[in-house]
Design an enzyme around this catalytic site. Structure first.
Site, PDB file in Angstrom:
ATOM      1  NE  ARG A  48      68.976  37.662  81.321  1.00 42.15           N
ATOM      2  CZ  ARG A  48      70.290  37.096  81.504  1.00 42.15           C
ATOM      3  NH1 ARG A  48      71.133  38.169  81.403  1.00 42.15           N
ATOM      4  NH2 ARG A  48      70.433  35.979  81.179  1.00 42.15           N
ATOM      5  CE  LYS A 145      60.534  20.552  94.741  1.00 44.71           C
ATOM      6  NZ  LYS A 145      61.419  19.925  93.790  1.00 44.71           N
ATOM      7  CE  LYS A 179      49.488  18.889  95.407  1.00 37.63           C
ATOM      8  NZ  LYS A 179      48.814  19.327  94.369  1.00 37.63           N
ATOM      9  CG  ASP A 232      63.031  17.162  92.049  1.00 41.65           C
ATOM     10  OD1 ASP A 232      63.127  18.452  92.189  1.00 41.65           O
ATOM     11  OD2 ASP A 232      62.426  16.634  91.474  1.00 41.65           O
ATOM     12  CG  HIS A 237      57.687  18.097  97.397  1.00 42.66           C
ATOM     13  ND1 HIS A 237      57.218  19.196  97.827  1.00 42.66           N
ATOM     14  CD2 HIS A 237      57.871  17.847  96.257  1.00 42.66           C
ATOM     15  CE1 HIS A 237      57.403  19.737  96.770  1.00 42.66           C
ATOM     16  NE2 HIS A 237      58.156  19.270  95.730  1.00 42.66           N
TER      17      HIS A 237
END
Length: 487
Positions: A48, A145, A179, A232, A237
């Site tokens: 936007r 995430k 990866k 996090d 991970h």
């Protein structure tokens, strides 16, 4: 990787940092390579903050170009890539605007991919708005995430999204799984008789998984201070990498076979007794320090961070897997910000020989090890002992490089490029299934709850170091050390 799969790739958050640094550069590289993206495929950016397509392409030229093509930009390929891009101006808070999106994509070919490069608070409203205009059919949706703040909030998002999209339509992305060395880890284990017999408790002494960052929280202080390193990085991970390392051989590489085996690992994680958290979990927070000659501030003085914050910027854990393959083998997980180097690696330390006629060095644990480096350079090295030239039987550590670029003429594919191609082509193996995510949250939550209930602040560490000394002491109790400490 050739494809004839036509697609319409709708990118929500089309002007955001993730889109500029990762998503659009990955799509450009696939386009430039030729044959990876169907010629008819289109990219529809949604935002936007710009007025129209011309303004958006100007924005892309300014913000995406610096992040593409290590070997230089191909102007011809770039121009034809821009031809793929359309733009729709939408206020995500106004569901009626989604009729504009429906009209824009209705005549475009192929499967529709909706990539939600937005904050998680927008996931459910976007999904409801897509369904309200009939765009949840013949489509796939990619969720970035973090997916929730804890198990309850994660389930709430998954329940709401699951009412609109079937599980096989949902792609929960974790870019570490894309990866190249992670893919080669699977190839090494399951394609070679050399490694698989050694991949068990009888021959493995310990395993380390590290994701270290030199950067601080940058402009994400508000987000990070309500999240922390455990949510996090560890919950997604690190536990995903752990499950890849420790999984049993799947009967095939189809999506559910791979994810079934990962789930078994996550469900076999030994629950952490809250009374033992001080012994097996270290939390830290960086203070002011120096990184590569530059002074950096303390976490508590970063913009958006509360001065009395007890949010952790560093976590180290000792993890055990309760199954026949791994019983008794410690897995050490570590992640942190403002550490001494930017590195992500998996270190498999094999046991020492039971008896050596060649001296004490051959009896040292970790003399034989496999190091899978995920970043900054992607390599796999096998370390072993060899005789030094000269008189006497003196041993030294040497390594064998698995240098893919010497054997394969084509360059390595970036993680986001591989994963986006997998979404377009309907391959789910490298994406997180809901039950995996629930198992990871269920294991992490007792640590979160204990830390929240405790009045103890995180242990301080100076920026530019490898974290609190307690993380090294935890490994020393098991007669080992972090890889960089040994070197």
């Amino acid at each position: 990787m050739q494809t004839d799969s036509s697609f319409t790739f709708v990118l929500f958050g089309g002007t955001g940092d993730l889109s500029m640094r990762k998503i659009l550069p990955a799509l450009y590289e696939a386009h430039r390579a030729g044959g990876m993206l169907a010629d008819s495929g289109k990219i529809v950016a949604v935002a936007r903050h710009v007025a129209g397509r011309a303004d958006y392409l100007e924005w892309v030229n300014e913000h995406v170009k610096p992040h593409v093509s290590k070997n230089g930009l191909d102007e011809t390929a770039w121009a034809s890539f821009l031809d793929r891009i359309e733009f729709v101006k939408i206020d995500l808070g106004n569901p009626e605007d989604f009729t504009l999106l429906r009209d824009a994509v209705s005549g475009l070919p192929g499967i529709r991919v909706f990539y939600l490069a937005t904050g998680p608070s927008l996931f459910v409203p976007i999904c409801h708005a897509l369904a309200s205009v009939g765009l949840n059919e013949n489509s796939r949706i990619v969720l970035e995430k973090p997916l929730g703040y804890d198990l309850k909030s994660s389930n709430a998002i998954n329940d709401a999204v699951g009412e609109i999209f079937a599980e096989e339509q949902i792609y929960r992305i974790d870019h570490y799984l894309g990866k190249e060395p992670v893919q080669n880890l699977l190839a090494l284990r399951f394609g070679n008789v050399l490694f698989e017999p050694l991949w068990r408790r009888e021959w493995v002494e310990s395993i380390q998984i590290t994701i270290a960052e030199e950067l601080g929280v940058e402009a994400r202080g508000d987000f990070y201070d309500n999240t922390g390193a455990l949510r996090d990085m560890v919950q997604n991970h690190l536990l995903q990498l752990l499950s890849i390392v420790a999984m049993e051989p799947p009967h095939s590489m189809d999506s559910d076979s791979v994810r079934d085996e990962k789930l078994r690992v996550l469900r076999a994680l030994k629950p952490i007794d809250p009374r033992d958290i001080g012994k097996v979990a270290v939390r830290g927070q960086y203070h002011a320090g120096v990184i590569r000659g530059t002074a950096v501030p303390a976490y508590a003085t970063e913009p958006g961070v509360k001065q009395d914050s007890t949010t952790e910027t560093f976590v180290a854990l000792k993890v055990e897997i309760e199954n026949w393959r791994w019983a008794g083998v410690p897995f050490f997980l570590r992640t942190g910000k403002r550490l001494a180097d930017r590195v992500a690696e998996i270190v498999v330390n094999f046991r020492a020989v039971p008896h050596s006629a060649l001296g004490a060095s051959a009896l040292r644990g970790g003399a034989n090890r496999l190091v899978i480096r995920l970043q900054p350079n992607e390599t796999i090295r096998l370390y072993c002992l060899a005789k030094q030239p000269g008189e006497g039987m003196n041993l030294a550590s040497v390594h064998l490089d698995l240098a893919f670029d010497r054997f394969f003429r084509e360059g390595q594919m970036e993680a986001y490029q591989r994963l986006l191609l997998d979404v377009i082509n309907g391959r789910l193996a490298l994406f997180v299934r809901r039950d995996e995510q629930e198992a990871a949250w269920r294991w992490v939550e007792p640590i979160l709850n204990e830390w929240a209930a405790s009045n103890k602040p995180p242990k301080p560490y100076a920026a530019g170091t490898w974290g609190p000394a307690a993380a090294s002491a935890m490994l020393a109790q098991h007669g080992t050390c972090w890889l960089e400490e040994e070197n």
